[in-house]
Design an enzyme around this catalytic site. Sequence first.
Site, mmCIF file in Angstrom:
data_model
loop_
_atom_site.group_PDB
_atom_site.id
_atom_site.type_symbol
_atom_site.label_atom_id
_atom_site.label_comp_id
_atom_site.label_asym_id
_atom_site.label_seq_id
_atom_site.Cartn_x
_atom_site.Cartn_y
_atom_site.Cartn_z
ATOM 1 N N ASN A 1 50.879 39.282 34.545
ATOM 2 C CA ASN A 1 49.770 38.913 35.829
ATOM 3 C C ASN A 1 50.012 37.549 35.894
ATOM 4 O O ASN A 1 48.933 36.804 35.328
ATOM 5 C CB ASN A 1 48.600 39.532 35.210
ATOM 6 C CG ASN A 1 48.463 40.780 35.719
ATOM 7 O OD1 ASN A 1 48.896 41.603 36.631
ATOM 8 N ND2 ASN A 1 47.597 41.505 34.879
ATOM 9 N N ALA B 1 50.553 35.538 30.346
ATOM 10 C CA ALA B 1 50.828 34.342 31.585
ATOM 11 C C ALA B 1 50.289 33.167 31.179
ATOM 12 O O ALA B 1 49.967 32.758 30.037
ATOM 13 C CB ALA B 1 49.795 34.768 32.691
ATOM 14 N N SER C 1 51.924 47.757 37.562
ATOM 15 C CA SER C 1 50.567 48.242 37.515
ATOM 16 C C SER C 1 50.718 49.549 37.074
ATOM 17 O O SER C 1 51.545 50.367 37.298
ATOM 18 C CB SER C 1 49.721 48.286 38.625
ATOM 19 O OG SER C 1 48.510 48.799 38.391
ATOM 20 N N HIS D 1 45.323 43.421 44.232
ATOM 21 C CA HIS D 1 45.317 45.104 43.634
ATOM 22 C C HIS D 1 44.106 45.141 42.547
ATOM 23 O O HIS D 1 43.334 45.934 42.605
ATOM 24 C CB HIS D 1 46.501 45.458 43.262
ATOM 25 C CG HIS D 1 46.643 46.798 42.190
ATOM 26 N ND1 HIS D 1 46.137 46.492 40.768
ATOM 27 C CD2 HIS D 1 47.078 47.994 42.455
ATOM 28 C CE1 HIS D 1 46.371 47.768 40.194
ATOM 29 N NE2 HIS D 1 46.886 48.546 41.096
ATOM 30 N N ASN D 2 44.271 44.222 41.676
ATOM 31 C CA ASN D 2 43.288 44.169 40.491
ATOM 32 C C ASN D 2 41.903 43.804 40.884
ATOM 33 O O ASN D 2 40.985 44.239 40.255
ATOM 34 C CB ASN D 2 43.898 42.918 39.468
ATOM 35 C CG ASN D 2 44.891 43.651 38.632
ATOM 36 O OD1 ASN D 2 45.756 44.272 39.018
ATOM 37 N ND2 ASN D 2 45.211 43.009 37.432
ATOM 38 N N LYS E 1 49.533 42.069 43.507
ATOM 39 C CA LYS E 1 49.080 42.548 42.022
ATOM 40 C C LYS E 1 47.714 41.784 42.025
ATOM 41 O O LYS E 1 46.813 42.824 41.777
ATOM 42 C CB LYS E 1 50.189 42.211 41.207
ATOM 43 C CG LYS E 1 49.444 42.511 39.653
ATOM 44 C CD LYS E 1 49.403 44.121 39.557
ATOM 45 C CE LYS E 1 49.202 44.523 38.151
ATOM 46 N NZ LYS E 1 48.174 44.204 37.349
ATOM 47 N N GLU F 1 40.658 46.872 42.139
ATOM 48 C CA GLU F 1 40.157 47.749 41.030
ATOM 49 C C GLU F 1 38.892 47.658 40.455
ATOM 50 O O GLU F 1 38.311 48.390 40.045
ATOM 51 C CB GLU F 1 41.313 47.519 39.897
ATOM 52 C CG GLU F 1 41.446 48.225 38.836
ATOM 53 C CD GLU F 1 42.427 47.547 37.791
ATOM 54 O OE1 GLU F 1 42.158 47.299 36.769
ATOM 55 O OE2 GLU F 1 43.622 47.850 37.942
ATOM 56 N N GLY G 1 55.520 45.809 27.486
ATOM 57 C CA GLY G 1 57.183 45.494 27.288
ATOM 58 C C GLY G 1 57.965 46.500 26.705
ATOM 59 O O GLY G 1 58.873 47.079 27.156
#
Length: 485
Positions: free
Chosen positions: A106, A80, A132, A190-191, A187, A194, A16
């Site tokens: 997330n 989250a 990300s 994407h993780n 996302k 990853e 943040g």
Amino acid sequence: MAPPTRIGLAGLAVMGQNLALNIAEKGFPISVYNRTTSKVDETVERAKQEGDLPLFGFHDPESFVQSIQKPRVIIMLVKAGAPVDQTIKTLSAYMEKGDCIIDGGNEWYENTERREKEMSGLGLLYLGMGVSGGEEGARNGPSLMPGGSFEAYKYIEDILLKVAAQVSDSGPCVTYIGKGGSGNFVKMVHNGIEYGDMQLIAEAYDVLKSVGKLSNEELRSVFSEWNKGELLSFLIEITADIFGIKDDKGEGYLVDKVLDKTGMKGTGKWTVQQAADLSIAAPTIAASLDSRFLSGLKEERVEAAKVFKSGGFGDVLTDQTVDKAKLIDDVRQALYASKICSYAQGMNLIRAKSIEKGWDLKLGELARIWKGGCIIRAIFLDRIKKAYDRNPDLANLLVDPEFAKEIIDRQSAWRRVVCLAINSGISTPGMSSSLAYFDTYRRERVPANLVQAQRDYFGAHTYERVDMEGSFHTEWFKIAKQLKN
């Protein structure tokens, strides 16, 4: 009274703070708020030190919300789940119709869809935005994946285009992903990709170190070299860096002192669960998740090692001689081919979800925004984008003519590495399951006919035939009994 700021940000942990400073540095005055007020003061202090950036801190939610120009846009970067609902409740009490909340965490995509409905009941707009790039990316240019209200996206498009990572040949790493929870879903996958990437790199390291007996210095130079070619990527680059760092608390290299237990936040697990729900094979990503689970059993593995050593099961092949240069080249090719499979699985998962939800996601555009800022950023993503430019309806990345050729060129090396690892007693679940995925996908006929026959035998599930239309059932049991008599 200061003039109203352009945007607000609530939640000042590392991500943040860095995102707020990035926004301020791009010339957008920003208000910040955090429940623990010391974080607010810390951020204001950083803004001063990092160039007197236009960042204004608030200790209470009401004055924070009031300080933002209308229609107000507030980004939340909090954990989250329940903390997000709590923050929404706190902030929305002071917000007005037409204002907008963006969740940059997330989050599970269905929570975002629920919140979007709840907010629209209050006349507020809502976006779930994947961010990300870790703390470095947040500060200097992340990859951003906003999904939800298109109207809300338009409010802040000018900010996101400047704040996102900039890639010289393809522009800012942000695009409007689609409706509902699509930004969070993308996302999440994407993780998952990853996870696969990191596992494959770890296996490459294991084979080079355990079989090739490479030192950390040699590993550093190998990965640095790889980072100049087809494997050029953030993860390969940081891996090379890691091998070069000495232990500051003792002798030797730091990487050797790090405990072999991998943590996780849950996005990889969600990816595998979604793949199962959508009947999409994602074995490389699943193997990387299983490897993390097994890494957690450190105490059990220590005991198991003793059991199998006393059974004469030490390092299986300690005396084999390997040609180092050949091994390094083979592992590079195996890593690249395996990686194609991991990304293919992720893209298929996104497409299946997009079809199910009617999101109309553009896979080539996702590859484009992942080229910079994010953890999986790699030169390789440009090839994925081009594959989808050539054919937006591509069934699988493996059959794109360019990727197909690359796999064909590398498959011998890939098989050699997997065989060598197996014969040396070193597990390469990611590379092996990528290879199995490829070998299954490229075969016209697989042994599923036998499984289907078994299902019909014990459960009358019926089967189809290759030579005629329709569903069939056979009394296998009765026929088999007659044959035995």
